[in-house]
Motif scaffolding. Structure first.
Motif, PDB file in Angstrom:
ATOM      1  N   THR A 160       0.811  -1.216   0.000  1.00  0.00           N
ATOM      2  CA  THR A 160       0.000   0.000   0.000  1.00  0.00           C
ATOM      3  C   THR A 160       0.848   1.272   0.000  1.00  0.00           C
ATOM      4  OG1 THR A 160      -0.204  -0.295   2.375  1.00  0.00           O
ATOM      5  CG2 THR A 160      -2.082  -0.967   1.054  1.00  0.00           C
ATOM      6  N   SER A 161       1.960   1.238   0.730  1.00  0.00           N
ATOM      7  CA  SER A 161       2.780   2.451   0.815  1.00  0.00           C
ATOM      8  C   SER A 161       4.211   2.066   1.185  1.00  0.00           C
ATOM      9  CB  SER A 161       2.214   3.392   1.875  1.00  0.00           C
ATOM     10  OG  SER A 161       2.556   2.904   3.165  1.00  0.00           O
ATOM     11  N   LEU A 162       5.008   3.109   1.416  1.00  0.00           N
ATOM     12  CA  LEU A 162       6.391   2.926   1.866  1.00  0.00           C
ATOM     13  C   LEU A 162       6.461   1.994   3.072  1.00  0.00           C
ATOM     14  CD1 LEU A 162       9.100   4.234   1.107  1.00  0.00           C
ATOM     15  CD2 LEU A 162       8.579   6.083   2.699  1.00  0.00           C
ATOM     16  N   ARG A 163       5.466   2.090   3.961  1.00  0.00           N
ATOM     17  CA  ARG A 163       5.445   1.269   5.184  1.00  0.00           C
ATOM     18  C   ARG A 163       5.364  -0.226   4.887  1.00  0.00           C
ATOM     19  NH1 ARG A 163       7.086   3.392   9.979  1.00  0.00           N
ATOM     20  NH2 ARG A 163       6.037   5.308  10.539  1.00  0.00           N
ATOM     21  N   SER A 164       4.917  -0.606   3.657  1.00  0.00           N
ATOM     22  CA  SER A 164       4.782  -2.041   3.328  1.00  0.00           C
ATOM     23  C   SER A 164       6.110  -2.653   2.898  1.00  0.00           C
ATOM     24  CB  SER A 164       3.816  -2.236   2.155  1.00  0.00           C
ATOM     25  OG  SER A 164       2.677  -1.451   2.281  1.00  0.00           O
ATOM     26  N   LEU A 165       7.109  -1.806   2.608  1.00  0.00           N
ATOM     27  CA  LEU A 165       8.321  -2.328   1.966  1.00  0.00           C
ATOM     28  C   LEU A 165       9.290  -2.978   2.954  1.00  0.00           C
ATOM     29  CD1 LEU A 165       8.982   0.570  -0.562  1.00  0.00           C
ATOM     30  CD2 LEU A 165       8.115  -1.730  -1.066  1.00  0.00           C
ATOM     31  N   THR A 166       9.845  -4.128   2.535  1.00  0.00           N
ATOM     32  CA  THR A 166      10.878  -4.806   3.319  1.00  0.00           C
ATOM     33  C   THR A 166      12.022  -5.156   2.358  1.00  0.00           C
ATOM     34  OG1 THR A 166      10.138  -7.049   2.874  1.00  0.00           O
ATOM     35  CG2 THR A 166       9.088  -5.934   4.733  1.00  0.00           C
ATOM     36  N   THR A 167      13.003  -5.779   2.900  1.00  0.00           N
ATOM     37  CA  THR A 167      14.173  -6.160   2.092  1.00  0.00           C
ATOM     38  C   THR A 167      13.788  -7.048   0.892  1.00  0.00           C
ATOM     39  OG1 THR A 167      16.410  -6.948   2.362  1.00  0.00           O
ATOM     40  CG2 THR A 167      14.749  -8.212   3.463  1.00  0.00           C
ATOM     41  N   ASN A 168      12.676  -7.802   1.048  1.00  0.00           N
ATOM     42  CA  ASN A 168      12.227  -8.687  -0.047  1.00  0.00           C
ATOM     43  C   ASN A 168      11.858  -7.919  -1.310  1.00  0.00           C
ATOM     44  OD1 ASN A 168      12.427 -10.776   1.683  1.00  0.00           O
ATOM     45  ND2 ASN A 168      10.258 -10.740   2.307  1.00  0.00           N
ATOM     46  N   HIS A 169      11.571  -6.616  -1.154  1.00  0.00           N
ATOM     47  CA  HIS A 169      11.109  -5.844  -2.309  1.00  0.00           C
ATOM     48  C   HIS A 169      12.234  -5.121  -3.044  1.00  0.00           C
ATOM     49  CE1 HIS A 169       7.581  -6.117   0.471  1.00  0.00           C
ATOM     50  NE2 HIS A 169       7.172  -6.742  -0.617  1.00  0.00           N
ATOM     51  N   ILE A 170      13.466  -5.314  -2.558  1.00  0.00           N
ATOM     52  CA  ILE A 170      14.584  -4.615  -3.219  1.00  0.00           C
ATOM     53  C   ILE A 170      14.669  -4.982  -4.712  1.00  0.00           C
ATOM     54  CG2 ILE A 170      17.098  -4.345  -3.286  1.00  0.00           C
ATOM     55  CD1 ILE A 170      17.102  -4.470  -0.247  1.00  0.00           C
ATOM     56  N   PRO A 171      14.592  -6.292  -5.074  1.00  0.00           N
ATOM     57  CA  PRO A 171      14.690  -6.600  -6.520  1.00  0.00           C
ATOM     58  C   PRO A 171      13.598  -5.896  -7.343  1.00  0.00           C
ATOM     59  CG  PRO A 171      14.877  -8.605  -5.211  1.00  0.00           C
ATOM     60  CD  PRO A 171      14.501  -7.523  -4.255  1.00  0.00           C
TER      61      PRO A 171
ATOM     62  N   ILE B 164      16.002   2.080  -1.166  1.00  0.00           N
ATOM     63  CA  ILE B 164      16.687   0.802  -1.413  1.00  0.00           C
ATOM     64  C   ILE B 164      17.845   0.642  -0.424  1.00  0.00           C
ATOM     65  CG2 ILE B 164      18.082  -0.476  -3.111  1.00  0.00           C
ATOM     66  CD1 ILE B 164      16.277   0.802  -5.309  1.00  0.00           C
ATOM     67  N   ASP B 165      18.567   1.729  -0.201  1.00  0.00           N
ATOM     68  CA  ASP B 165      19.710   1.664   0.711  1.00  0.00           C
ATOM     69  C   ASP B 165      19.260   1.365   2.148  1.00  0.00           C
ATOM     70  OD1 ASP B 165      22.537   1.853   0.850  1.00  0.00           O
ATOM     71  OD2 ASP B 165      22.264   3.675   2.031  1.00  0.00           O
ATOM     72  N   ASN B 166      18.196   2.035   2.591  1.00  0.00           N
ATOM     73  CA  ASN B 166      17.685   1.787   3.951  1.00  0.00           C
ATOM     74  C   ASN B 166      17.273   0.324   4.108  1.00  0.00           C
ATOM     75  OD1 ASN B 166      18.009   4.413   4.749  1.00  0.00           O
ATOM     76  ND2 ASN B 166      15.930   5.042   4.234  1.00  0.00           N
ATOM     77  N   LEU B 167      16.622  -0.225   3.066  1.00  0.00           N
ATOM     78  CA  LEU B 167      16.165  -1.622   3.145  1.00  0.00           C
ATOM     79  C   LEU B 167      17.340  -2.597   3.107  1.00  0.00           C
ATOM     80  CD1 LEU B 167      13.060  -1.434   0.748  1.00  0.00           C
ATOM     81  CD2 LEU B 167      13.021  -1.687   3.236  1.00  0.00           C
ATOM     82  N   THR B 168      18.411  -2.191   2.427  1.00  0.00           N
ATOM     83  CA  THR B 168      19.599  -3.038   2.377  1.00  0.00           C
ATOM     84  C   THR B 168      20.261  -3.095   3.768  1.00  0.00           C
ATOM     85  OG1 THR B 168      19.903  -2.280   0.112  1.00  0.00           O
ATOM     86  CG2 THR B 168      21.763  -3.427   1.100  1.00  0.00           C
ATOM     87  N   LEU B 169      20.285  -1.948   4.432  1.00  0.00           N
ATOM     88  CA  LEU B 169      20.922  -1.884   5.748  1.00  0.00           C
ATOM     89  C   LEU B 169      20.050  -2.510   6.838  1.00  0.00           C
ATOM     90  CD1 LEU B 169      22.267   1.776   5.551  1.00  0.00           C
ATOM     91  CD2 LEU B 169      23.645  -0.307   5.575  1.00  0.00           C
ATOM     92  N   TYR B 170      18.743  -2.206   6.760  1.00  0.00           N
ATOM     93  CA  TYR B 170      17.805  -2.674   7.809  1.00  0.00           C
ATOM     94  C   TYR B 170      16.554  -3.222   7.122  1.00  0.00           C
ATOM     95  CZ  TYR B 170      20.746   0.594  10.368  1.00  0.00           C
ATOM     96  OH  TYR B 170      21.819   1.262  10.879  1.00  0.00           O
ATOM     97  N   PRO B 171      16.399  -4.560   7.081  1.00  0.00           N
ATOM     98  CA  PRO B 171      15.289  -5.172   6.325  1.00  0.00           C
ATOM     99  C   PRO B 171      13.902  -4.645   6.720  1.00  0.00           C
ATOM    100  CG  PRO B 171      16.849  -6.847   7.035  1.00  0.00           C
ATOM    101  CD  PRO B 171      17.304  -5.566   7.658  1.00  0.00           C
ATOM    102  N   ASP B 172      13.714  -4.300   8.009  1.00  0.00           N
ATOM    103  CA  ASP B 172      12.380  -3.832   8.429  1.00  0.00           C
ATOM    104  C   ASP B 172      12.387  -2.337   8.777  1.00  0.00           C
ATOM    105  OD1 ASP B 172      13.957  -4.100  10.610  1.00  0.00           O
ATOM    106  OD2 ASP B 172      12.529  -5.241  11.818  1.00  0.00           O
ATOM    107  N   TYR B 173      13.258  -1.604   8.084  1.00  0.00           N
ATOM    108  CA  TYR B 173      13.409  -0.168   8.360  1.00  0.00           C
ATOM    109  C   TYR B 173      12.060   0.550   8.340  1.00  0.00           C
ATOM    110  CZ  TYR B 173      14.876   4.675   7.858  1.00  0.00           C
ATOM    111  OH  TYR B 173      15.026   6.018   8.043  1.00  0.00           O
ATOM    112  N   TYR B 174      11.251   0.295   7.308  1.00  0.00           N
ATOM    113  CA  TYR B 174      10.006   1.076   7.143  1.00  0.00           C
ATOM    114  C   TYR B 174       8.877   0.610   8.059  1.00  0.00           C
ATOM    115  CZ  TYR B 174      12.389   3.670   3.688  1.00  0.00           C
ATOM    116  OH  TYR B 174      13.308   4.495   3.100  1.00  0.00           O
TER     117      TYR B 174
END
Ligand code: M7G
Length: 304
Positions: free
Chosen positions: A185-196, A269-279
């Motif tokens: 739904t938004s930025l809050r839904s994103l995790t490391t799995n969505h980097i690709p 992308i960088d935040n998710l790479t560093l911390y999978p559950d950043y958002y």
């Protein structure tokens, strides 16, 4: 008669919602057949082909001033090219009207708790029809001939097409990438799995922008440099189905690229790479108008 022609013919003006004299954009509220209608008008930049002879097309001059080596005045330039982008929202909801109305803005610091107790319930309360336009694009029911790329994979696919805000000029290229997966739904839904997925959106955007650049260039021009893009995600967005804004770097002051709303895709992308559950864990601060329902929901929550 096109829908736009009918709207323009029947539009009964009520009031100005907002008028930005710098961007030359005005949002008007009126009625069409007894229902609210928002008409947005934006002056377009000069047409590239007309630029060399602009001075010769000035047919009226007023308020002229001369001082030493300086001079200025007001003129009217009669040109053949289309000079205004016109958009409508009809019938417009109360939420649309509140979005475009000039209003006081506030910065809200959204902790994960505020997200759970204020934002998430708000998102769940939005009628599903509000993103009908998104489903129409994803299902090939609207803007079909405008779609530039479509990977229909239900989980990892996305579509890229010109954003409603693009005036068609290559220097102000504005595309939007919409993911197929409705659970994002938004930025809050994103995790490391969505980097690709995000990386594919970014690389595909560059290819599409390059094609657009090539198409608009004169046949004699050879373009070697890859297009420079500014890709970002809004938080809060107006529509809770994840989409990425893709704009040309050459556009000065792209609409909606302000701090407090736009999150650069590279940083996401960088935040998710560093911390999978950043958002899911970060405090996300955003600017919101006092007429937005989230503002009143937040202030009510604070008082509890
Ligand atoms: P947003 O971040 O949810 O909200 O972005 P914003 O409108 O406050 O920026 C939604 C994006 O989708 C915006 O850039 C809109 O211009 C664009 N958009 C909205 N609608 C209703 C349409 C549409 O019907 N077609 C297209 N192509 N773009 C749209």
């Amino acid at each position: 008669m096109s829908a736009l022609t009918t709207i323009l013919k029947n539009f009964q003006y009520e009031r100005v919602l907002s008028h930005n004299t710098r961007t030359k954009m005005i949002h008007l509220l009126g009625q069409v057949d007894g229902q609210a209608c928002i008409l947005s008008l934006e002056k377009l930049p000069y047409d590239d082909h007309a630029i060399p002879t602009l001075g010769q097309h000035v047919d009226t001059l007023a308020d002229e001033v001369e001082n030493n080596i300086y001079g200025w005045g007001l003129g009217h330039i009669r040109l053949e090219h289309l000079d205004t982008q016109i958009k409508y929202i009809y019938p417009a909801t109360d939420l649309h009207i509140r979005k475009y109305e000039d209003q006081q803005r506030y910065l809200i610091k959204e902790t994960p708790t505020v997200y759970d107790e204020v934002t998430r319930p708000y998102i769940n309360s939005i009628p599903a029809t509000r993103i009908d336009w998104v489903h129409n694009i994803l299902n090939g029911k609207a803007e079909v001939d405008r779609v530039l790329y479509h990977d229909k994979h239900e989980e990892n696919g996305f579509v890229i097409l010109p954003d409603m805000k693009w005036d068609g000029h290559p220097d102000s290229l504005y595309l939007v990438a919409i993911v197929m997966n409705p659970s994002l739904t938004s930025l809050r839904s994103l995790t490391t799995n969505h980097i690709p997925l995000l990386e594919r959106i970014q690389s595909t955007s560059i290819k599409i922008a390059q094609e657009q650049q090539q198409q608009s260039a004169a046949t004699s021009d050879i373009i070697t440099d890859p297009p420079q893009l500014r890709c970002f995600i809004h938080y809060q967005p107006s529509y809770y189905h994840l989409h990425i804004h893709i704009t040309a770097l050459s556009m000065q002051d792209p609409p909606g690229a302000m701090v407090g709303q736009a999150h650069l895709l590279d940083s996401v992308i960088d935040n998710l790479t560093l911390y999978p559950d950043y958002y899911q864990k970060a405090t996300l601060s955003y600017v919101i108008g006092e007429q937005h329902p989230l503002y009143s929901n937040y202030t009510t929550w604070l008082k509890q």
